[in-house]
Design a protein around this motif. Sequence first.
Motif, PDB file in Angstrom:
ATOM      1  N   PRO A   1      -4.162  -5.767   4.570  1.00 44.37           N
ATOM      2  CA  PRO A   1      -4.289  -6.967   3.427  1.00 44.37           C
ATOM      3  C   PRO A   1      -5.468  -7.071   2.978  1.00 44.37           C
ATOM      4  O   PRO A   1      -6.471  -6.891   3.712  1.00 44.37           O
ATOM      5  CB  PRO A   1      -3.649  -8.182   4.407  1.00 44.37           C
ATOM      6  CG  PRO A   1      -3.919  -7.625   5.883  1.00 44.37           C
ATOM      7  CD  PRO A   1      -3.886  -6.119   5.983  1.00 44.37           C
TER       8      PRO A   1
ATOM      9  N   THR B   1       1.693  -3.959   2.762  1.00 46.40           N
ATOM     10  CA  THR B   1       1.077  -5.058   2.889  1.00 46.40           C
ATOM     11  C   THR B   1       0.658  -6.116   1.975  1.00 46.40           C
ATOM     12  O   THR B   1       1.895  -6.082   1.126  1.00 46.40           O
ATOM     13  CB  THR B   1      -0.513  -4.467   3.324  1.00 46.40           C
ATOM     14  OG1 THR B   1      -1.195  -5.698   3.770  1.00 46.40           O
ATOM     15  CG2 THR B   1      -1.088  -3.791   2.168  1.00 46.40           C
ATOM     16  N   ARG B   2      -0.370  -6.963   1.832  1.00 48.36           N
ATOM     17  CA  ARG B   2      -0.199  -8.001   0.915  1.00 48.36           C
ATOM     18  C   ARG B   2      -1.633  -8.241   0.290  1.00 48.36           C
ATOM     19  O   ARG B   2      -2.518  -7.945   0.924  1.00 48.36           O
ATOM     20  CB  ARG B   2       0.125  -9.352   1.594  1.00 48.36           C
ATOM     21  CG  ARG B   2       1.502  -9.386   2.205  1.00 48.36           C
ATOM     22  CD  ARG B   2       1.630 -10.820   3.112  1.00 48.36           C
ATOM     23  NE  ARG B   2       1.714 -11.814   2.290  1.00 48.36           N
ATOM     24  CZ  ARG B   2       1.583 -13.151   2.777  1.00 48.36           C
ATOM     25  NH1 ARG B   2       1.218 -13.192   3.955  1.00 48.36           N
ATOM     26  NH2 ARG B   2       1.521 -14.219   1.825  1.00 48.36           N
TER      27      ARG B   2
END
Length: 263
Positions: free
Chosen positions: A84, A111-112
């Motif tokens: 992330p 993911t982010r």
Amino acid sequence: MRKLAIIGVGNICRQMVEVIAQGDQFSIAVLKRPSAAFTAGPGIGTVFADIDDLLAWKPDLIAEAAGQAAVSQYAATCLRQGIPFLVSSVGALADENLYKALCQAAQDGNTRLLIPSGAIGGLDYVRSAAMFDGAQVTYESRKPPSAWVPELAALGIEPTHVTEPLELFAGMADEAATRYPKNLNVAATLALAGVGMRNTKVRVIVDPNAPGNLHTIKVDGPAGSFELTIANKPSPDNPKTSWIVSRSLVVSIRRYFEPCWVG
């Protein structure tokens, strides 16, 4: 112990580490420019000069605090690795192609891409209001001349000669964030949360009477009206940046790992 990596070793990084090292259970590493001289202070365990070495360290979260160029240079690589990535220099995302590419990289890496509120608040209301057709969002930035010394010099204006409010810019959020990468990250954050870069109107005022960095957000739409003014104290180390920004990044880091969060 979780591993936190911070890209950049400037003032925001230092302020973040000062807070995190007081009690958060993190092992902290930083990424500096290869040519930069840097001595790690308390709280920093490892210093890297190469992104591949940092990724081999296997951080649980990477926070960018190095400027818009660092977002373009490193974010996609980190996201594709499944790590992330927290963006401080949100103005980089005014580039629509880059923003789309990073969203795709986050999806590819499962993911982010994380975008903090930074120097402003009220983003939950802005997000909700933007779901209604016809919502309008405007943002006004007022900072003292000390925050605009290079920009005023480029116009041939001595900062001490600014005795009345001076409009420096009026236009859309993407142009504001791109033109003033060290001052208008807020415009990009607001636009991404709300009605988009080309529909968020921005006005930038150099104001010798401003008690700090003033941010005024106005929303009008079918759901109602909203107006918020925040008067932030400038960072002691950098008048372009509000002091609260480093704390916003710390809060975002904590919220990412907490099992329960509010807001």
